[in-house]
Every structure is written in structure tokens, then in C-alpha cells.
Design a protein around this motif. Sequence first.
Motif, PDB file in Angstrom:
ATOM      1  N   UNK A  15       0.810  -1.079  -0.154  1.00  0.00           N
ATOM      2  CA  UNK A  15       0.056  -0.116   0.003  1.00  0.00           C
ATOM      3  C   UNK A  15       0.831   1.207   0.058  1.00  0.00           C
ATOM      4  N   UNK A  16       2.039   1.155   0.751  1.00  0.00           N
ATOM      5  CA  UNK A  16       2.881   2.489   0.783  1.00  0.00           C
ATOM      6  C   UNK A  16       3.351   2.533  -0.563  1.00  0.00           C
ATOM      7  N   UNK A  17       3.921   1.527  -1.163  1.00  0.00           N
ATOM      8  CA  UNK A  17       4.721   1.855  -2.402  1.00  0.00           C
ATOM      9  C   UNK A  17       3.650   2.240  -3.448  1.00  0.00           C
ATOM     10  N   UNK A  18       2.623   1.700  -3.422  1.00  0.00           N
ATOM     11  CA  UNK A  18       1.452   2.119  -4.501  1.00  0.00           C
ATOM     12  C   UNK A  18       1.253   3.539  -4.266  1.00  0.00           C
ATOM     13  N   UNK A  19       0.799   3.956  -3.010  1.00  0.00           N
ATOM     14  CA  UNK A  19       0.629   5.320  -2.769  1.00  0.00           C
ATOM     15  C   UNK A  19       1.786   6.480  -3.183  1.00  0.00           C
ATOM     16  N   UNK A  20       2.965   5.988  -2.774  1.00  0.00           N
ATOM     17  CA  UNK A  20       3.988   6.869  -3.214  1.00  0.00           C
ATOM     18  C   UNK A  20       4.355   6.879  -4.707  1.00  0.00           C
ATOM     19  N   UNK A  21       4.343   5.939  -5.448  1.00  0.00           N
ATOM     20  CA  UNK A  21       4.188   5.896  -6.964  1.00  0.00           C
ATOM     21  C   UNK A  21       2.931   6.816  -7.441  1.00  0.00           C
ATOM     22  N   UNK A  22       1.958   6.651  -6.750  1.00  0.00           N
ATOM     23  CA  UNK A  22       0.628   7.027  -7.392  1.00  0.00           C
ATOM     24  C   UNK A  22       1.109   8.734  -7.292  1.00  0.00           C
ATOM     25  N   UNK A  23       1.333   8.945  -6.017  1.00  0.00           N
ATOM     26  CA  UNK A  23       1.464  10.699  -5.757  1.00  0.00           C
ATOM     27  C   UNK A  23       2.536  11.217  -6.472  1.00  0.00           C
ATOM     28  N   UNK A  24       3.544  10.449  -7.169  1.00  0.00           N
ATOM     29  CA  UNK A  24       4.224  11.026  -8.091  1.00  0.00           C
ATOM     30  C   UNK A  24       3.738  11.599  -9.363  1.00  0.00           C
ATOM     31  N   UNK A  25       2.750  10.955  -9.764  1.00  0.00           N
ATOM     32  CA  UNK A  25       1.957  11.368 -11.089  1.00  0.00           C
ATOM     33  C   UNK A  25       2.508  10.660 -12.272  1.00  0.00           C
ATOM     34  N   UNK A  26       3.624   9.846 -12.202  1.00  0.00           N
ATOM     35  CA  UNK A  26       4.226   9.330 -13.146  1.00  0.00           C
ATOM     36  C   UNK A  26       4.243   7.769 -13.389  1.00  0.00           C
ATOM     37  N   UNK A  27       3.378   7.150 -12.610  1.00  0.00           N
ATOM     38  CA  UNK A  27       2.945   5.643 -12.539  1.00  0.00           C
ATOM     39  C   UNK A  27       1.552   5.372 -12.374  1.00  0.00           C
ATOM     40  N   UNK A  28       1.158   4.438 -13.152  1.00  0.00           N
ATOM     41  CA  UNK A  28      -0.187   3.979 -13.083  1.00  0.00           C
ATOM     42  C   UNK A  28      -0.037   2.461 -12.428  1.00  0.00           C
TER      43      UNK A  28
END
Length: 381
Positions: A15-28
Motif C-alpha cells: 500500500x505504501x509503495x502504491x501510494x508513493x508511486x501514485x502521488x508522483x503522477x508518473x505511474x499507473x
Amino acid sequence: MSRNIIIIGAGLTGAVIARQLADSGTCSITLFERRDHLAGNCFTFRDPASGTMLHKYGPHIFHTNDTEVWTYVQRFALFEPFKHRVVARYQGRDYGLPVNLDTINAFYGTQFTSDEARAFIASRCLKLARPAANAEEQALSTLGHELFNAFYKGYIAKQWSRPPSDLPASVTARLPMRFDREDCYFGHKHQGQPRFGYTALVEALLDHPAITIHTETEITRADLRDADHVFWSGPLDAYFDHAEGRLGYRTLRFEELRAPTPIQGRAVVNYSDPDVPWTRIAEHSFFTPWETPREAVAFREYADDCGPEDEPFYPIRLISEKAILARYIERAKTEKNITFAGRMGTYRYIDMDIAVREALDCAAQFLRAPDDMPVFSASPI
Ligand SMILES: Cc1cc2nc3c(=O)[nH]c(=O)nc-3n(C[C@H](O)[C@H](O)[C@H](O)COP(=O)(O)OP(=O)(O)OC[C@H]3O[C@@H](n4cnc5c(N)ncnc54)[C@H](O)[C@@H]3O)c2cc1C
């Protein structure tokens, strides 16, 4: 450019990895979870009969010295202050754990000051001119025979189904010994419980338009195609279809107790006597002291070796497992575009704060240098 990321496991790590990558705006991000719920082993749910927040896989308490992690989790959940207190029941009497000045005085029938207790315990301890060879020697050199035999020997033997003399020194190396009257179980700067449970914390982490979640979907290596990168927080050996053998885990079985009034009147009682088959009883309403339950619910905990159909809880990490682990590490190094993370991906016991810290670091590393990711988020050795 949006990177296509697959994450296996909806525990805190995933969940934390998902959230951090999502917040970057560069990952789906597409996240797959084998179970029918989020939050992994931290899963909590509201019991309809009693109204109590139950911890399905055993009680969890958040405690950390990592202020950044503490601040991070509070972005996603309201934490109530919580101090965990544990007693050991030994021969019908309760004693505070970890062993502290009050435990020592109650056990020996003394009225020592801190300095007197320190000198007394030192005189009972095993003196070793070399590092402790096993968990028993390690504990005897800090607690002495009587305290070790009373509070830990039987408990550890039940928890591991092996005598402490067969376990590595690391098992008891972190047993705290206090010569003051502090009876709080954890010594960390920040301690608390999420007011609405750990599942709500994980749901809030995953609440992002760039994250798609599939529960009740078990993924194997063969399913992993078309991703720019995979983060795997499932068991390391399962990824390789157990080709090098099974990494040993301990599993837990819970026996439910219900009563109209409090069952033991406190969060956790450890049972140190070897002839009591359970290791401890946890009464779950005491993990949310701001709530009033309609009835008491508690669970007796029994530990056993983990079979193929059981839930893996604690990695065993004895010598034979370490040999198997070394072979999986070599296999993992030959994989491309995958990072093994979390408690099962790296085959280590980690507390929740460490899971969050490592997940934050892992995501940050990916965002800095996606083509230069380590195969493990932290060393499994
Ligand atoms: C009994 C017990 C008590 C604990 N108490 C505390 C405590 O008080 N405080 C504390 O800080 N820590 C505690 N912990 C540790 C805490 O549970 C871990 O730190 C945390 O669960 C780690 O999160 P994770 O995401 O790495 O792993 P997990 O929570 O195990 O999440 C991994 C997820 O991956 C899923 N998965 C696995 N394989 C697949 C697959 N092939 N496909 C799809 N999904 C898959 C699993 O179903 C699981 O949901 C305790 C642990 C135990 C065992």
C-alpha cells in the motif's frame, strides 16, 4: 510518460509503495491481493456482535522512533495514544513484562533499589567470555536462570516448538531488561492505535485514482507480463514455485472466547508455564480503550509450524532455512524488473514501522532511478 507498475500484496508494504508511486503522477499502479480484504496481516474489522475492532491475524500496535514514519501514517489515519502493557502469568501470579524493577521485586520478594537490583541480577547471570551460542545462553547472560526459566523458557518453547537452546541467539537478543519501574511494553517515542483500525489506514493509502485494486486474485510469476516494474510482497519462495524448497514459517491458531463481562481485563496476558498449551490471550477491546464493547472477545493463541495450507506468520530462519534462503537470493538476482519487498518478500520479521520505512525508501529509490532498482528492498540476510 506513465510507468505501468504491478504490486503484489495489499499489506502495508504494497500500500505504501502504491501510494508513493501514485502521488508522483508518473505511474499507473495495478495491485493484486490474494485475500478478500486489504491490509495484509494488519487487517482489522468491526465484530458485529460485540462492536469490538478485532485484529484477525493477532493484535497490532503501532510503535516507532522514526518520526518521519509516524508523521506519514498520520496523514492517512487518526491515531489515538496507546501504551501497551503485558503481564506474564506464571504459576498463578501475574508479573509485569518486560522484566522491570517491580517484576524483580515481586518475583524475588525483595525491595531492591535500581542499583541493588542491577547488582543482584548481574550476580545471577551466566558469564560468557564469548558471544552467546544460542537463545538460551543469550537470555541467561542478561536475565539469569530464575527469571529466564519463569518468564521466557516455556513461552519460547511453545512459540517455536523448539527449546531455546536450539534457537539462534538473535531470538532473545532483544529481550529488554529494565531496572526502573517503566512497565510499558515498547520503549518507542511514538506509540498509538489508529482510531478506525488498520484496514481504514490501508484503504486511505490506496484511495488514489492511479491505483486499481484486484482482491481475491492470487498472482504467480507466470502472470507477470507487460509491467515496467513489479513489487512483490508475497512469499519469496512462492514466486519461484518453491523450486528450492519451502522457507519455514511459524503459524498461529486462534481460539475465540466470548463473555458478557471482561475476560481478563487487560490487553495481553502471556502464559509462561510450559503445561498451558496456549502462548497468550489477547482481549481485543483493550486495544481501543476509547470504545465500550457490548461483550468481551478474546483469543487464545497457539503457535505451530506452518503447513502449505496455513497462513505464514513468523519466518523461522534457522540454519536450514538460511541455506534455502541463500539459493532463492541467487535466483532472485537473475530476475529483471522486480523488487521483493516486505516481511515475506525479504523473509524477515519486521514491525509495521519498518515495513512503512522500507516501502517509503523503496518507492523513493524507484522514482529516482527506475532502471537501477535493487532486487530486494532490504537485505534478507
Ligand atoms: C501475530 C503478529 C503480530 C504482530 N504485531 C505487530 C505489532 O504489534 N506491531 C507492529 O509494528 N508489527 C506487528 N506485526 C508485524 C506486521 O504484521 C508486519 O509488519 C506487516 O504485516 C508487514 O506488512 P507487509 O505488507 O510486508 O506484509 P503482509 O501484511 O503479510 O502483506 C502481504 C500481502 O500479500 C498478499 N499476497 C501474498 N502472496 C500473494 C500473491 N501471490 N498474490 C496476491 N497477493 C499475495 C498476502 O495475502 C498479504 O495480504 C505482527 C506480526 C504478527 C505475525
